[in-house]
Scaffold this active site. Structure first.
Site, mmCIF file in Angstrom:
data_model
loop_
_atom_site.group_PDB
_atom_site.id
_atom_site.type_symbol
_atom_site.label_atom_id
_atom_site.label_comp_id
_atom_site.label_asym_id
_atom_site.label_seq_id
_atom_site.Cartn_x
_atom_site.Cartn_y
_atom_site.Cartn_z
ATOM 1 N N LYS A 75 0.654 -1.192 -0.194
ATOM 2 C CA LYS A 75 -0.006 0.052 -0.156
ATOM 3 C C LYS A 75 1.406 1.363 0.001
ATOM 4 O O LYS A 75 2.076 1.236 0.652
ATOM 5 C CB LYS A 75 -1.473 0.033 1.015
ATOM 6 C CG LYS A 75 -2.454 0.070 1.103
ATOM 7 C CD LYS A 75 -3.350 -0.076 2.195
ATOM 8 C CE LYS A 75 -4.804 0.121 2.208
ATOM 9 N NZ LYS A 75 -5.637 0.020 3.018
HETATM 10 O O1 G3P Z 1 -7.586 0.637 5.605
HETATM 11 C C1 G3P Z 1 -8.356 1.256 4.879
HETATM 12 C C2 G3P Z 1 -9.900 1.704 4.848
HETATM 13 O O2 G3P Z 1 -10.823 1.073 4.642
HETATM 14 C C3 G3P Z 1 -9.975 2.761 6.684
HETATM 15 O O3 G3P Z 1 -11.033 3.812 6.443
HETATM 16 O O4 G3P Z 1 -12.174 5.158 7.462
HETATM 17 O O5 G3P Z 1 -12.670 2.603 8.331
HETATM 18 O O6 G3P Z 1 -10.368 4.219 8.490
HETATM 19 P P1 G3P Z 1 -11.584 4.085 7.813
#
Ligand code: G3P
Length: 224
Positions: A83
């Site tokens: 990533k």
């Molecule tokens: O891991 C990437 C993404 O899915 C994280 O999103 O906004 O839940 O931290 P969030």
């Protein structure tokens, strides 16, 4: 459509993988910091459980250091996808890494322009964050629609990995738009199975059956 789990929690990954529906895992520095004592060993353990793509993120800012970290991460397992954040330095690193056969998931994408640049740089996956766009009162699913249109217009091979999923509607609306992958927090993955009418319907079936046939479906010789 592929389903990935968005977590670094080993038990959650094992439990979800038992359904046979999990195609991969995504992590990020925040998720790993919550679970791992040794990030490298932890990523390796996840890859051995999932036996599918596992996204692990660099923490460097400059492209040359990103490339160094990316090579270290990709040596952990053939399943590791590196990533890289959507920055100028990240795109430089993505270009170099994809040229050398290292799969890159360009993450923290919040605009169609960023998505186009990442696809042009040869990203294997791109991760637009739906939930964080919604969180600031913009339309995260429109971002997904725009990115899918751009991908179709130019025939990019990059796979769109919808991320930052807040509820099941994000999941099925992303599927309706036609993303390649959705990555889900475990809580939301398990919500996908649930519907109250399924529960009440099943209970009614079993109540009606048991009223008439006490022993359920058993061979005659086993019936008391
Ligand atoms: O891991 C990437 C993404 O899915 C994280 O999103 O906004 O839940 O931290 P969030």
């Amino acid at each position: 459509m592929k389903i990935f789990l968005d977590t670094a929690n080993i038990e959650e990954i094992k439990k979800a993988c038992e359904t046979g529906l999990i195609d991969g895992v995504t992590t990020n520095p925040s998720l790993l910091s919550q679970e791992a004592s040794d990030p490298i060993k932890h990523i390796k353990e996840i890859a051995e459980i999932v036996k599918g793509p596992v996204s692990a993120e660099v923490t460097a800012i400059k492209s040359d250091e990103m490339i160094t970290q990316a090579k270290l991460l990709s040596e952990i397992s053939p399943y590791v996808v590196v990533k890289i954040p959507m920055t100028e330095e990240g795109i430089k690193a993505t270009k170099e890494l994809s040229k050398n056969g290292i799969k890159v998931n360009v993450t923290l994408i919040f605009s169609p322009s960023q998505a186009l640049l990442a696809m042009k740089a040869g990203a294997y996956y791109i991760s637009p964050f739906i939930g964080r766009v919604d969180d600031i009162s913009y339309d995260g699913l429109k971002l997904i629609k725009d990115i899918c249109e751009i991908k179709r217009n130019y025939g990019f091979e990059t796979e769109i990995l919808a991320a930052s999923i807040r509820h099941p509607v994000h999941f099925y609306e992303s599927a309706k738009i036609g993303v390649d992958i959705v990555t889900l927090p475990p809580k939301i993955f398990w919500q996908l199975f649930k519907h109250p009418l399924t529960d009440t319907g099943l209970q009614k079936f079993l109540d009606d059956w048991n009223l008439k046939f006490k022993n359920g479906l058993t061979k005659e010789k086993d019936r008391k």
